[in-house]
Write a protein that holds these residues in place. Structure first.
Motif, PDB file in Angstrom:
ATOM      1  N   LEU A   8      33.111  29.229  42.394  1.00 56.15           N
ATOM      2  CA  LEU A   8      32.408  30.428  41.539  1.00 56.15           C
ATOM      3  C   LEU A   8      31.892  30.707  42.655  1.00 56.15           C
ATOM      4  CD1 LEU A   8      32.708  29.184  38.247  1.00 56.15           C
ATOM      5  CD2 LEU A   8      34.237  31.251  38.742  1.00 56.15           C
ATOM      6  N   GLU A   9      30.255  30.611  43.084  1.00 51.99           N
ATOM      7  CA  GLU A   9      29.450  30.751  43.475  1.00 51.99           C
ATOM      8  C   GLU A   9      29.709  31.619  44.591  1.00 51.99           C
ATOM      9  OE1 GLU A   9      26.619  27.255  44.186  1.00 51.99           O
ATOM     10  OE2 GLU A   9      26.215  27.588  42.296  1.00 51.99           O
ATOM     11  N   SER A  10      31.107  31.512  45.424  1.00 49.03           N
ATOM     12  CA  SER A  10      31.688  31.637  46.408  1.00 49.03           C
ATOM     13  C   SER A  10      31.885  33.186  46.268  1.00 49.03           C
ATOM     14  CB  SER A  10      32.939  31.003  47.013  1.00 49.03           C
ATOM     15  OG  SER A  10      34.240  31.064  47.208  1.00 49.03           O
ATOM     16  N   GLY A  11      32.009  33.622  45.242  1.00 50.54           N
ATOM     17  CA  GLY A  11      32.460  34.769  44.484  1.00 50.54           C
ATOM     18  C   GLY A  11      34.303  35.527  44.600  1.00 50.54           C
ATOM     19  N   PHE A  12      34.403  34.330  44.071  1.00 50.15           N
ATOM     20  CA  PHE A  12      35.825  33.726  43.402  1.00 50.15           C
ATOM     21  C   PHE A  12      36.521  34.140  42.256  1.00 50.15           C
ATOM     22  CE2 PHE A  12      39.814  31.318  41.551  1.00 50.15           C
ATOM     23  CZ  PHE A  12      41.061  32.260  42.732  1.00 50.15           C
ATOM     24  N   GLY A  24      43.502  34.610  41.275  1.00 45.97           N
ATOM     25  CA  GLY A  24      42.309  35.352  41.446  1.00 45.97           C
ATOM     26  C   GLY A  24      41.666  35.771  42.989  1.00 45.97           C
ATOM     27  N   ARG A  25      40.781  36.914  42.894  1.00 47.87           N
ATOM     28  CA  ARG A  25      40.197  37.647  44.068  1.00 47.87           C
ATOM     29  C   ARG A  25      38.968  37.260  44.247  1.00 47.87           C
ATOM     30  NH1 ARG A  25      41.565  41.183  39.606  1.00 47.87           N
ATOM     31  NH2 ARG A  25      43.250  43.299  40.663  1.00 47.87           N
ATOM     32  N   PHE A  26      38.594  37.607  45.939  1.00 41.87           N
ATOM     33  CA  PHE A  26      37.754  37.479  46.675  1.00 41.87           C
ATOM     34  C   PHE A  26      37.395  38.995  46.730  1.00 41.87           C
ATOM     35  CE2 PHE A  26      38.905  33.123  48.082  1.00 41.87           C
ATOM     36  CZ  PHE A  26      37.639  32.814  47.111  1.00 41.87           C
ATOM     37  N   ASN A  27      36.306  39.709  46.178  1.00 37.81           N
ATOM     38  CA  ASN A  27      36.313  40.932  46.259  1.00 37.81           C
ATOM     39  C   ASN A  27      37.566  42.549  46.095  1.00 37.81           C
ATOM     40  OD1 ASN A  27      33.765  40.395  47.528  1.00 37.81           O
ATOM     41  ND2 ASN A  27      34.171  41.362  49.472  1.00 37.81           N
ATOM     42  N   THR A  28      38.495  42.763  46.631  1.00 39.80           N
ATOM     43  CA  THR A  28      39.599  43.221  46.532  1.00 39.80           C
ATOM     44  C   THR A  28      40.555  42.325  46.973  1.00 39.80           C
ATOM     45  OG1 THR A  28      39.623  44.192  48.395  1.00 39.80           O
ATOM     46  CG2 THR A  28      38.435  45.311  47.046  1.00 39.80           C
TER      47      THR A  28
END
Length: 300
Positions: A8-12, A24-28
């Motif tokens: 989650l902290e990695s941006g997921f 899920g997403r990492f950014n777009t």
């Protein structure tokens, strides 16, 4: 819980999950994430439908450097875009942050698994299976399913074509019998002909369709054996006529000893007919079930 604090902290941003996979997403960028453990170390295997139009070498170099430093377990950017990274605070955050930055630099983009377009994409749950699609393909799929659902089954014409296809398949049975082979092996051809014939009508597939195809297979096997026996009689005694054979059918086929002599071939013929086509019959049955309960859902 599949999604760790570090992930989650990695941006997921999770969109959905099953018992084994996160979506899920990492950014777009849309990704699947599957956790696994190797030598007591937890990893996430990420995969995505990604198009990398240029500078794929940069991505390869990035992953090779990470693998040399034992920060990732494995990767592939040719067949599918996949990589496995350790689930630790520094490793996963740094690796993902650097990778997303690199993907943006090389103008990588997700693509629709159906049409390969790279715009207007999202996760969709299609009959419980998650996939990446564009909205145009989602609409087209939904409309085609609706048309299929509203089709009226053509049971009568479909059955007769199935029977004709099965009877065409009996040619193999008769030819094998003529050259002395065990004719029942050709039961597979009968089953195949029955299925092909049924599909020619483009009739709606239902559970009844599978039953009708099965009936056609049994009738064709009986027909093939009936004709095969006549040919064997004719070869043994050229005086036999087909008319005489038909007239004497009630007498011939009420003889228990005669029935015992052909029973094994009939049983094996029907068995081979169903065994050879069971995969296709099961697929037709599954298709009928999935069509009835078909669902498609966009996941935010």
């Amino acid at each position: 819980m599949l999604c760790s604090e570090f992930l989650l902290e990695s941006g997921f941003t999770p969109v959905s999950e099953t018992s084994e996979t996160l979506y899920g997403r990492f950014n777009t960028y849309l990704f699947n994430a599957e956790p696994y453990t190797l030598s007591d170390i937890k990893f996430y295997k990420f995969s995505s439908s990604l198009s990398i139009p240029s500078h794929k070498g940069k991505i390869m170099e990035f992953f090779e450097n990470k693998k040399d430093a034992n920060l990732i377990d494995d990767f592939d950017v040719d067949e599918n875009f996949t990589f496995s990274v350790r689930d630790s605070e520094e490793t996963i955050k740094d690796t993902i942050t650097q990778l997303i930055s690199l993907l943006e630099e090389v103008e990588a983009s997700n693509y629709c698994v159906h049409c390969k377009k790279t715009e207007d994409l999202n996760f969709y749950k299609v009959n419980g299976t998650l996939t990446v699609m564009c909205s145009a393909c989602e609409r087209e799929l939904a409309e085609s399913i609706e048309i299929e659902k509203n089709k009226r089954p053509k049971y009568v014409s479909a059955f007769f074509l199935s029977l004709i296809g099965a009877i065409i398949g009996t040619i193999g049975w008769i030819l094998l019998g003529l050259i002395g082979f065990y004719a029942s092996f050709a039961g597979y051809l009968i089953g195949l002909g029955a299925i092909k014939g049924y599909k020619l009508t483009k009739s709606k597939i239902t559970k009844k369709s599978v039953i009708l195809i099965s009936i056609a297979i049994v009738i064709a096997v009986l027909f093939a054996e009936y004709i095969g026996i006549y040919i064997s009689f004719k070869r043994a005694d050229p005086a036999w006529s087909f008319y005489g054979y038909v007239i004497l059918t009630p007498i011939i086929y009420t003889d228990l000893e005669f029935l015992k002599s052909i029973a094994l071939n009939l049983v094996f013929g029907i068995l081979f007919g169903f065994l050879g086509t069971r995969g296709t019959l099961k697929n037709l049955s599954d298709e009928a079930s999935s069509l009835k309960d078909f669902t498609i859902e966009k996941l935010n």
